[in-house]
Scaffold this motif. Sequence first.
Motif, PDB file in Angstrom:
ATOM      1  N   GLY A  85      22.301  47.106  53.381  1.00  0.00           N
ATOM      2  CA  GLY A  85      21.990  45.748  53.805  1.00  0.00           C
ATOM      3  C   GLY A  85      23.061  45.217  54.737  1.00  0.00           C
ATOM      4  N   GLU A  86      22.700  44.238  55.535  1.00  0.00           N
ATOM      5  CA  GLU A  86      23.616  43.699  56.531  1.00  0.00           C
ATOM      6  C   GLU A  86      24.857  43.053  55.935  1.00  0.00           C
ATOM      7  N   THR A  87      24.700  42.346  54.822  1.00  0.00           N
ATOM      8  CA  THR A  87      25.830  41.598  54.255  1.00  0.00           C
ATOM      9  C   THR A  87      26.228  42.085  52.867  1.00  0.00           C
ATOM     10  N   SER A  88      25.708  43.199  52.403  1.00  0.00           N
ATOM     11  CA  SER A  88      26.013  43.684  51.056  1.00  0.00           C
ATOM     12  C   SER A  88      27.345  44.418  51.002  1.00  0.00           C
ATOM     13  N   GLY A  89      28.100  44.176  49.938  1.00  0.00           N
ATOM     14  CA  GLY A  89      29.299  44.949  49.654  1.00  0.00           C
ATOM     15  C   GLY A  89      30.562  44.548  50.386  1.00  0.00           C
ATOM     16  N   PHE A  90      30.559  43.481  51.149  1.00  0.00           N
ATOM     17  CA  PHE A  90      31.757  43.056  51.859  1.00  0.00           C
ATOM     18  C   PHE A  90      32.680  42.287  50.922  1.00  0.00           C
ATOM     19  N   ALA A  91      33.985  42.557  51.006  1.00  0.00           N
ATOM     20  CA  ALA A  91      34.958  41.858  50.165  1.00  0.00           C
ATOM     21  C   ALA A  91      36.328  41.861  50.833  1.00  0.00           C
ATOM     22  N   HIS A  92      37.111  40.828  50.524  1.00  0.00           N
ATOM     23  CA  HIS A  92      38.511  40.798  50.951  1.00  0.00           C
ATOM     24  C   HIS A  92      39.291  41.768  50.064  1.00  0.00           C
ATOM     25  N   THR A  93      40.276  42.451  50.611  1.00  0.00           N
ATOM     26  CA  THR A  93      41.090  43.378  49.838  1.00  0.00           C
ATOM     27  C   THR A  93      41.786  42.661  48.684  1.00  0.00           C
ATOM     28  N   GLN A  94      42.309  41.474  48.932  1.00  0.00           N
ATOM     29  CA  GLN A  94      42.983  40.705  47.888  1.00  0.00           C
ATOM     30  C   GLN A  94      42.012  40.323  46.772  1.00  0.00           C
ATOM     31  N   CYS A  95      40.777  39.969  47.121  1.00  0.00           N
ATOM     32  CA  CYS A  95      39.768  39.631  46.107  1.00  0.00           C
ATOM     33  C   CYS A  95      39.464  40.843  45.233  1.00  0.00           C
ATOM     34  N   LEU A  96      39.346  42.021  45.863  1.00  0.00           N
ATOM     35  CA  LEU A  96      39.093  43.244  45.088  1.00  0.00           C
ATOM     36  C   LEU A  96      40.232  43.532  44.119  1.00  0.00           C
ATOM     37  N   LYS A  97      41.462  43.335  44.577  1.00  0.00           N
ATOM     38  CA  LYS A  97      42.621  43.570  43.719  1.00  0.00           C
ATOM     39  C   LYS A  97      42.610  42.615  42.522  1.00  0.00           C
ATOM     40  N   GLU A  98      42.396  41.322  42.786  1.00  0.00           N
ATOM     41  CA  GLU A  98      42.368  40.331  41.706  1.00  0.00           C
ATOM     42  C   GLU A  98      41.205  40.581  40.753  1.00  0.00           C
ATOM     43  N   TYR A  99      40.052  40.959  41.293  1.00  0.00           N
ATOM     44  CA  TYR A  99      38.880  41.254  40.468  1.00  0.00           C
ATOM     45  C   TYR A  99      39.167  42.438  39.541  1.00  0.00           C
ATOM     46  N   ALA A 100      39.764  43.493  40.094  1.00  0.00           N
ATOM     47  CA  ALA A 100      40.097  44.667  39.285  1.00  0.00           C
ATOM     48  C   ALA A 100      41.120  44.318  38.200  1.00  0.00           C
ATOM     49  N   ASP A 101      42.112  43.510  38.549  1.00  0.00           N
ATOM     50  CA  ASP A 101      43.111  43.088  37.564  1.00  0.00           C
ATOM     51  C   ASP A 101      42.464  42.304  36.424  1.00  0.00           C
ATOM     52  N   LYS A 102      41.571  41.369  36.751  1.00  0.00           N
ATOM     53  CA  LYS A 102      40.895  40.559  35.725  1.00  0.00           C
ATOM     54  C   LYS A 102      40.017  41.428  34.838  1.00  0.00           C
ATOM     55  N   LYS A 103      39.270  42.338  35.446  1.00  0.00           N
ATOM     56  CA  LYS A 103      38.377  43.194  34.677  1.00  0.00           C
ATOM     57  C   LYS A 103      39.165  44.136  33.774  1.00  0.00           C
ATOM     58  N   THR A 104      40.273  44.668  34.269  1.00  0.00           N
ATOM     59  CA  THR A 104      41.110  45.551  33.461  1.00  0.00           C
ATOM     60  C   THR A 104      41.698  44.789  32.287  1.00  0.00           C
ATOM     61  N   PHE A 105      42.215  43.586  32.541  1.00  0.00           N
ATOM     62  CA  PHE A 105      42.781  42.766  31.474  1.00  0.00           C
ATOM     63  C   PHE A 105      41.712  42.410  30.451  1.00  0.00           C
ATOM     64  N   HIS A 106      40.507  42.035  30.922  1.00  0.00           N
ATOM     65  CA  HIS A 106      39.417  41.682  30.013  1.00  0.00           C
ATOM     66  C   HIS A 106      39.025  42.892  29.171  1.00  0.00           C
ATOM     67  N   TYR A 107      38.907  44.070  29.788  1.00  0.00           N
ATOM     68  CA  TYR A 107      38.529  45.279  29.073  1.00  0.00           C
ATOM     69  C   TYR A 107      39.566  45.622  28.005  1.00  0.00           C
ATOM     70  N   ILE A 108      40.835  45.553  28.372  1.00  0.00           N
ATOM     71  CA  ILE A 108      41.904  45.878  27.439  1.00  0.00           C
ATOM     72  C   ILE A 108      41.909  44.891  26.265  1.00  0.00           C
ATOM     73  N   SER A 109      41.709  43.598  26.543  1.00  0.00           N
ATOM     74  CA  SER A 109      41.724  42.609  25.473  1.00  0.00           C
ATOM     75  C   SER A 109      40.525  42.763  24.538  1.00  0.00           C
ATOM     76  N   VAL A 110      39.385  43.239  25.063  1.00  0.00           N
ATOM     77  CA  VAL A 110      38.206  43.442  24.230  1.00  0.00           C
ATOM     78  C   VAL A 110      38.361  44.693  23.393  1.00  0.00           C
ATOM     79  N   VAL A 111      38.871  45.764  23.984  1.00  0.00           N
ATOM     80  CA  VAL A 111      39.006  47.046  23.288  1.00  0.00           C
ATOM     81  C   VAL A 111      40.102  47.007  22.242  1.00  0.00           C
ATOM     82  N   LEU A 112      41.206  46.358  22.578  1.00  0.00           N
ATOM     83  CA  LEU A 112      42.322  46.307  21.624  1.00  0.00           C
ATOM     84  C   LEU A 112      42.105  45.168  20.733  1.00  0.00           C
TER      85      LEU A 112
END
Length: 112
Positions: A85-112
Amino acid sequence: MKICGACAKSLPKEDYSGKQWKLNQHARRCKWCIAESCPLRAAAVQAVQAAEPVARHDAPPCWICLDCGPSPDGELPRRDCSCRGETSGFAHTQCLKEYADKKTFHYISVVL
């Protein structure tokens, strides 16, 4: 309660539009994230009221922050995936980094 894909907060149904509530987590945005995301939205409302044209960015919106322009660092959203698609999948590098950090923290807090 569902988690907003942008701010990673667990929020009740009242904090989402009907359309957003039905989306899966990575696409779901709460009312506050949508309202604050795109500067063109506020500019469009003002332009309609003032009957002036709205300037548009050439870059597609970031799927994480939904911002229509460059990041604070001046970086435009980029696509490094196989999304179609023309506009699918676009992201700022900083947004991807912050998103990954949040998801990792959320996953770790749920699993532990």
